[in-house]
Design an enzyme around this catalytic site. Sequence first.
Site, PDB file in Angstrom:
ATOM      1  N   TYR A   1       0.778  -1.210   0.078  1.00 33.78           N
ATOM      2  CA  TYR A   1       0.064   0.001  -0.017  1.00 33.78           C
ATOM      3  C   TYR A   1       0.909   1.300  -0.031  1.00 33.78           C
ATOM      4  O   TYR A   1       0.576   2.153  -0.741  1.00 33.78           O
ATOM      5  CB  TYR A   1      -1.011   0.127   1.231  1.00 33.78           C
ATOM      6  CG  TYR A   1      -1.878  -1.163   1.268  1.00 33.78           C
ATOM      7  CD1 TYR A   1      -2.535  -1.456   0.046  1.00 33.78           C
ATOM      8  CD2 TYR A   1      -2.185  -1.762   2.469  1.00 33.78           C
ATOM      9  CE1 TYR A   1      -3.600  -2.658   0.043  1.00 33.78           C
ATOM     10  CE2 TYR A   1      -3.201  -2.872   2.650  1.00 33.78           C
ATOM     11  CZ  TYR A   1      -3.698  -3.164   1.539  1.00 33.78           C
ATOM     12  OH  TYR A   1      -4.639  -4.423   1.339  1.00 33.78           O
TER      13      TYR A   1
ATOM     14  N   GLU B   1       2.173  14.214  -9.229  1.00 34.27           N
ATOM     15  CA  GLU B   1       2.765  15.320  -8.675  1.00 34.27           C
ATOM     16  C   GLU B   1       4.082  15.640  -9.164  1.00 34.27           C
ATOM     17  O   GLU B   1       5.062  15.200  -8.961  1.00 34.27           O
ATOM     18  CB  GLU B   1       3.139  15.293  -7.272  1.00 34.27           C
ATOM     19  CG  GLU B   1       1.785  15.205  -6.445  1.00 34.27           C
ATOM     20  CD  GLU B   1       1.036  16.411  -6.444  1.00 34.27           C
ATOM     21  OE1 GLU B   1       1.383  17.312  -6.564  1.00 34.27           O
ATOM     22  OE2 GLU B   1      -0.381  15.982  -6.843  1.00 34.27           O
TER      23      GLU B   1
ATOM     24  N   GLU C   1       7.044  16.426   0.926  1.00 35.65           N
ATOM     25  CA  GLU C   1       5.973  16.335  -0.519  1.00 35.65           C
ATOM     26  C   GLU C   1       4.922  15.282  -0.470  1.00 35.65           C
ATOM     27  O   GLU C   1       3.847  15.555  -0.923  1.00 35.65           O
ATOM     28  CB  GLU C   1       6.676  16.299  -1.735  1.00 35.65           C
ATOM     29  CG  GLU C   1       6.385  16.382  -2.984  1.00 35.65           C
ATOM     30  CD  GLU C   1       5.827  17.917  -3.139  1.00 35.65           C
ATOM     31  OE1 GLU C   1       4.593  18.063  -3.547  1.00 35.65           O
ATOM     32  OE2 GLU C   1       6.604  18.793  -3.112  1.00 35.65           O
TER      33      GLU C   1
ATOM     34  N   GLU D   1      -3.541  17.411   0.455  1.00 38.23           N
ATOM     35  CA  GLU D   1      -4.100  18.070  -0.801  1.00 38.23           C
ATOM     36  C   GLU D   1      -5.298  17.236  -1.482  1.00 38.23           C
ATOM     37  O   GLU D   1      -6.568  17.665  -1.512  1.00 38.23           O
ATOM     38  CB  GLU D   1      -3.361  18.560  -2.154  1.00 38.23           C
ATOM     39  CG  GLU D   1      -2.357  19.622  -1.769  1.00 38.23           C
ATOM     40  CD  GLU D   1      -1.422  19.930  -2.785  1.00 38.23           C
ATOM     41  OE1 GLU D   1      -1.378  19.028  -3.792  1.00 38.23           O
ATOM     42  OE2 GLU D   1      -0.870  20.936  -2.943  1.00 38.23           O
TER      43      GLU D   1
ATOM     44  N   ASP E   1      -1.955  25.692   1.580  1.00 39.86           N
ATOM     45  CA  ASP E   1      -0.865  26.937   1.754  1.00 39.86           C
ATOM     46  C   ASP E   1       0.287  26.411   2.865  1.00 39.86           C
ATOM     47  O   ASP E   1       1.435  26.519   2.693  1.00 39.86           O
ATOM     48  CB  ASP E   1      -1.379  28.320   1.828  1.00 39.86           C
ATOM     49  CG  ASP E   1      -1.837  28.698   0.921  1.00 39.86           C
ATOM     50  OD1 ASP E   1      -2.041  28.217  -0.275  1.00 39.86           O
ATOM     51  OD2 ASP E   1      -2.499  29.872   0.954  1.00 39.86           O
TER      52      ASP E   1
END
Length: 130
Positions: free
Chosen positions: A18, A30, A71, A78, A97
């Site tokens: 996973y 991304e 990241e 997100e 942000d």
Amino acid sequence: MERRRPPFIRSRLNSFGYALKGISAAFRSEVNLRWHVISAGMVVAAGLYLSLTALEWVVICFAIGLVWMAELFNTALEVVVNLVSPNHHPLAGKAKDIAAGAVLVASLTAMVAGLFVFLPYLWALWEKYT
């Protein structure tokens, strides 16, 4: 009838699967993560060329891991924000942000660590050829 749980080792292997699936999904979606991977590859190549010490490799590995981790967390946040708030909302934007700010802090921290590791080597090369 009670559902049986998979054995311990199989469930651990599933967890790795996973996790790899998540990393792969983030890499595919991304652009920034792809840039971080390319940058890390260049840093590793430079480290191999300059024959970094074991301690220097530890610093570089931790710096790369810090940026990738930030990241990945940013990407996960997100996705969740987009799920729960598909329309624009000021708090959703604020959360995104802040997560992007965490990636920036991680990247700047990695850059400073990289400068501490690589500048002495680059300085020595500069002096050798000038």
